[in-house]
Scaffold this motif. Structure first.
Motif, PDB file in Angstrom:
ATOM      1  N   VAL A  25       8.247  -5.203  -6.449  1.00 15.67           N
ATOM      2  CA  VAL A  25       7.452  -5.064  -5.229  1.00 15.67           C
ATOM      3  C   VAL A  25       7.761  -3.686  -4.652  1.00 15.67           C
ATOM      4  O   VAL A  25       8.904  -3.383  -4.325  1.00 15.67           O
ATOM      5  N   LEU A  26       6.732  -2.861  -4.527  1.00 12.34           N
ATOM      6  CA  LEU A  26       6.867  -1.492  -4.046  1.00 12.34           C
ATOM      7  C   LEU A  26       6.392  -1.428  -2.600  1.00 12.34           C
ATOM      8  O   LEU A  26       5.250  -1.785  -2.296  1.00 12.34           O
ATOM      9  N   LEU A  27       7.268  -0.960  -1.693  1.00 11.32           N
ATOM     10  CA  LEU A  27       6.991  -0.915  -0.262  1.00 11.32           C
ATOM     11  C   LEU A  27       6.861   0.537   0.200  1.00 11.32           C
ATOM     12  O   LEU A  27       7.792   1.325   0.020  1.00 11.32           O
ATOM     13  N   LEU A  28       5.733   0.884   0.818  1.00 10.55           N
ATOM     14  CA  LEU A  28       5.441   2.256   1.219  1.00 10.55           C
ATOM     15  C   LEU A  28       5.274   2.326   2.739  1.00 10.55           C
ATOM     16  O   LEU A  28       4.337   1.754   3.278  1.00 10.55           O
ATOM     17  N   HIS A  29       6.162   3.056   3.405  1.00 11.99           N
ATOM     18  CA  HIS A  29       6.134   3.132   4.862  1.00 11.99           C
ATOM     19  C   HIS A  29       5.175   4.216   5.348  1.00 11.99           C
ATOM     20  O   HIS A  29       4.592   4.973   4.567  1.00 11.99           O
ATOM     21  N   GLY A  30       5.033   4.317   6.669  1.00 15.23           N
ATOM     22  CA  GLY A  30       4.092   5.243   7.276  1.00 15.23           C
ATOM     23  C   GLY A  30       4.737   6.524   7.777  1.00 15.23           C
ATOM     24  O   GLY A  30       5.947   6.743   7.644  1.00 15.23           O
ATOM     25  N   VAL A  31       3.934   7.367   8.408  1.00 17.74           N
ATOM     26  CA  VAL A  31       4.356   8.686   8.864  1.00 17.74           C
ATOM     27  C   VAL A  31       5.449   8.580   9.926  1.00 17.74           C
ATOM     28  O   VAL A  31       5.350   7.771  10.856  1.00 17.74           O
ATOM     29  N   GLY A  32       6.487   9.407   9.776  1.00 18.60           N
ATOM     30  CA  GLY A  32       7.548   9.494  10.757  1.00 18.60           C
ATOM     31  C   GLY A  32       8.651   8.476  10.603  1.00 18.60           C
ATOM     32  O   GLY A  32       9.661   8.540  11.307  1.00 18.60           O
ATOM     33  N   LEU A  33       8.506   7.540   9.680  1.00 17.92           N
ATOM     34  CA  LEU A  33       9.481   6.473   9.501  1.00 17.92           C
ATOM     35  C   LEU A  33      10.323   6.729   8.249  1.00 17.92           C
ATOM     36  O   LEU A  33      10.326   7.814   7.697  1.00 17.92           O
ATOM     37  N   GLU A  87       7.212  -3.217 -15.268  1.00 16.10           N
ATOM     38  CA  GLU A  87       5.953  -3.947 -15.367  1.00 16.10           C
ATOM     39  C   GLU A  87       5.115  -3.633 -14.124  1.00 16.10           C
ATOM     40  O   GLU A  87       5.610  -3.044 -13.160  1.00 16.10           O
ATOM     41  N   PRO A  88       3.835  -4.000 -14.130  1.00 18.18           N
ATOM     42  CA  PRO A  88       2.993  -3.740 -12.959  1.00 18.18           C
ATOM     43  C   PRO A  88       3.565  -4.364 -11.686  1.00 18.18           C
ATOM     44  O   PRO A  88       4.169  -5.442 -11.719  1.00 18.18           O
ATOM     45  N   ALA A  89       3.364  -3.682 -10.560  1.00 16.29           N
ATOM     46  CA  ALA A  89       3.993  -4.063  -9.303  1.00 16.29           C
ATOM     47  C   ALA A  89       2.983  -4.598  -8.298  1.00 16.29           C
ATOM     48  O   ALA A  89       1.784  -4.307  -8.367  1.00 16.29           O
ATOM     49  N   LEU A  90       3.492  -5.363  -7.356  1.00 18.41           N
ATOM     50  CA  LEU A  90       2.773  -5.670  -6.124  1.00 18.41           C
ATOM     51  C   LEU A  90       3.068  -4.511  -5.180  1.00 18.41           C
ATOM     52  O   LEU A  90       4.231  -4.224  -4.883  1.00 18.41           O
ATOM     53  N   ALA A 108      -4.401   3.727 -10.460  1.00 22.95           N
ATOM     54  CA  ALA A 108      -3.441   3.300 -11.481  1.00 22.95           C
ATOM     55  C   ALA A 108      -3.479   1.783 -11.599  1.00 22.95           C
ATOM     56  O   ALA A 108      -2.452   1.109 -11.524  1.00 22.95           O
ATOM     57  N   ALA A 109      -4.676   1.259 -11.786  1.00 23.76           N
ATOM     58  CA  ALA A 109      -4.882  -0.193 -11.762  1.00 23.76           C
ATOM     59  C   ALA A 109      -4.031  -0.927 -12.792  1.00 23.76           C
ATOM     60  O   ALA A 109      -3.615  -2.066 -12.556  1.00 23.76           O
ATOM     61  N   GLU A 110      -3.743  -0.279 -13.920  1.00 25.20           N
ATOM     62  CA  GLU A 110      -2.951  -0.928 -14.963  1.00 25.20           C
ATOM     63  C   GLU A 110      -1.503  -1.142 -14.543  1.00 25.20           C
ATOM     64  O   GLU A 110      -0.775  -1.921 -15.169  1.00 25.20           O
ATOM     65  N   ASN A 111      -1.071  -0.480 -13.455  1.00 22.05           N
ATOM     66  CA  ASN A 111       0.304  -0.599 -12.976  1.00 22.05           C
ATOM     67  C   ASN A 111       0.424  -1.415 -11.694  1.00 22.05           C
ATOM     68  O   ASN A 111       1.494  -1.469 -11.091  1.00 22.05           O
ATOM     69  N   VAL A 112      -0.676  -2.035 -11.256  1.00 25.51           N
ATOM     70  CA  VAL A 112      -0.694  -2.765  -9.983  1.00 25.51           C
ATOM     71  C   VAL A 112      -1.284  -4.155 -10.197  1.00 25.51           C
ATOM     72  O   VAL A 112      -2.392  -4.291 -10.711  1.00 25.51           O
ATOM     73  N   VAL A 113      -0.548  -5.201  -9.788  1.00 22.65           N
ATOM     74  CA  VAL A 113      -1.055  -6.573  -9.918  1.00 22.65           C
ATOM     75  C   VAL A 113      -1.685  -7.078  -8.623  1.00 22.65           C
ATOM     76  O   VAL A 113      -2.425  -8.054  -8.611  1.00 22.65           O
ATOM     77  N   THR A 198     -14.941  -2.074  -6.348  1.00 28.64           N
ATOM     78  CA  THR A 198     -14.523  -2.179  -7.749  1.00 28.64           C
ATOM     79  C   THR A 198     -13.042  -2.504  -7.896  1.00 28.64           C
ATOM     80  O   THR A 198     -12.512  -2.451  -9.006  1.00 28.64           O
ATOM     81  N   LEU A 199     -12.373  -2.842  -6.806  1.00 32.32           N
ATOM     82  CA  LEU A 199     -10.948  -3.157  -6.863  1.00 32.32           C
ATOM     83  C   LEU A 199     -10.750  -4.437  -7.666  1.00 32.32           C
ATOM     84  O   LEU A 199     -11.296  -5.490  -7.330  1.00 32.32           O
ATOM     85  N   ALA A 200      -9.947  -4.345  -8.714  1.00 32.02           N
ATOM     86  CA  ALA A 200      -9.869  -5.450  -9.673  1.00 32.02           C
ATOM     87  C   ALA A 200      -8.763  -6.449  -9.372  1.00 32.02           C
ATOM     88  O   ALA A 200      -8.725  -7.518  -9.994  1.00 32.02           O
ATOM     89  N   CYS A 201      -7.856  -6.137  -8.456  1.00 30.41           N
ATOM     90  CA  CYS A 201      -6.725  -7.029  -8.210  1.00 30.41           C
ATOM     91  C   CYS A 201      -6.847  -7.721  -6.857  1.00 30.41           C
ATOM     92  O   CYS A 201      -7.613  -7.291  -5.990  1.00 30.41           O
ATOM     93  N   PRO A 202      -6.090  -8.789  -6.637  1.00 31.47           N
ATOM     94  CA  PRO A 202      -6.059  -9.412  -5.310  1.00 31.47           C
ATOM     95  C   PRO A 202      -5.605  -8.413  -4.258  1.00 31.47           C
ATOM     96  O   PRO A 202      -4.695  -7.614  -4.494  1.00 31.47           O
ATOM     97  N   ALA A 203      -6.240  -8.443  -3.092  1.00 34.84           N
ATOM     98  CA  ALA A 203      -5.939  -7.491  -2.031  1.00 34.84           C
ATOM     99  C   ALA A 203      -5.915  -8.199  -0.689  1.00 34.84           C
ATOM    100  O   ALA A 203      -6.831  -8.962  -0.371  1.00 34.84           O
ATOM    101  N   LEU A 204      -4.872  -7.934   0.079  1.00 30.60           N
ATOM    102  CA  LEU A 204      -4.745  -8.472   1.427  1.00 30.60           C
ATOM    103  C   LEU A 204      -4.811  -7.318   2.415  1.00 30.60           C
ATOM    104  O   LEU A 204      -4.078  -6.336   2.288  1.00 30.60           O
ATOM    105  N   PHE A 205      -5.702  -7.427   3.386  1.00 27.74           N
ATOM    106  CA  PHE A 205      -5.848  -6.430   4.436  1.00 27.74           C
ATOM    107  C   PHE A 205      -5.457  -7.107   5.748  1.00 27.74           C
ATOM    108  O   PHE A 205      -6.153  -8.007   6.217  1.00 27.74           O
ATOM    109  N   ALA A 206      -4.332  -6.680   6.298  1.00 26.03           N
ATOM    110  CA  ALA A 206      -3.794  -7.358   7.477  1.00 26.03           C
ATOM    111  C   ALA A 206      -3.524  -6.366   8.591  1.00 26.03           C
ATOM    112  O   ALA A 206      -3.102  -5.236   8.352  1.00 26.03           O
TER     113      ALA A 206
END
Length: 262
Positions: A25-33, A87-90, A108-113, A198-206
């Motif tokens: 699971v790859l976690l990407l933070h925002g600006v300034g953090l 392996e592909p990441a969330l 990089a869809a092949e690397n993202v589940v 065209t996004l091929a994987c499950p996606a949550l927008f919260a």
């Protein structure tokens, strides 16, 4: 955990917190953090997953990018991290990190589940676009800007450990790197409609119900365009909901992780 600096390792050119074992699971933070902004998520997910939380270029302990970097330059900085995993990441992103997370899922869809975009922008109104551009233009890249206006947008007026942690990170970030990242963020307008379609994987927008910039309507619109999209609006939350509303965010992340890895 927000007040504790966690150990880092070097991963594909970025400084990163790496804990736990299992699916990545790859976690990407925002600006300034910095990566500790994910403290509650790191603590929860590391019990069953391999959690990777890099410092954004120019933030925390990661070296900055050269020149006037664009959002694409930031995306390119994370692709080697993604490709280094077994392996592909969330991929989970917050704010500008959400913009980057979506681009990784698209390019990089092949690397993202699966992808989670927390407090992500999509097609800003002219007024919102003008306001964020004005804030970017006011940065000189030399002096540390007062964090007070930013904290006012992110939190209510009450003091909290989360607010104090963000205050300390905003005061510690390199001014040139902050200007570089914030300008890239301000110049972005979220994912393109055709990319969402065209996004091929499950996606949550919260996002949070009280979020004035990454609004609920934006998350709902993105979820409707993505074939496997869904929206989550967290009541009582604003911009820093991974910190202020961690249980609800954690439940959503765990639910998607269990969906992509049954």
């Amino acid at each position: 955990m927000t007040s504790t600096t966690l150990p880092r390792s070097e991963l594909a050119g970025l400084s990163a917190i790496e804990v736990g074992a299992g699916r990545p699971v790859l976690l990407l933070h925002g600006v300034g953090l910095q990566a500790e902004a994910w403290g509650a998520q790191i603590e929860m997910l590391s019990g069953g997953y391999h959690v990777i939380a890099p410092d954004m270029p120019g933030h925390g302990q990661s070296a900055g990018l050269s020149g006037q970097a664009t959002l694409d330059d930031f995306v390119q900085a994370y692709i080697p991290v993604l490709k280094s995993l077994s392996e592909p990441a969330l991929v989970v992103g917050h704010s500008m990190g959400a913009m980057i997370a979506f681009e990784l899922a698209h390019r990089a869809a092949e690397n993202v589940v699966g992808v989670v975009a927390l407090n992500a922008i999509f097609k800003r109104s002219p007024e919102a676009a003008a306001a964020v551009q004005a804030r970017a233009n006011a940065l000189d890249g030399i002096t540390v800007p007062s964090p007070t206006p930013t904290l006012a947008r992110w939190f209510d007026t009450s003091e909290s450990p989360e607010r104090r942690a963000c205050d300390s990170w905003l005061r510690a970030v390199d001014p040139a790197a902050y200007k570089q990242a914030y300008t890239a963020f301000a110049n972005g307008d979220g994912p393109k409609r055709e990319a969402l379609a065209t996004l091929a994987c499950p996606a949550l927008f919260a996002t949070g119900a009280l979020e004035p910039n990454s609004t609920p309507a934006m998350s709902q619109a993105m979820a409707e365009l993505a074939p496997f999209g869904r929206a989550l609006i967290i009541e009582g939350a604003a911009h820093m909901m991974p910190m202020t509303h961690a249980p609800a965010v954690n439940d959503a992340l765990l639910g998607l992780a269990q969906e992509v890895w049954p």
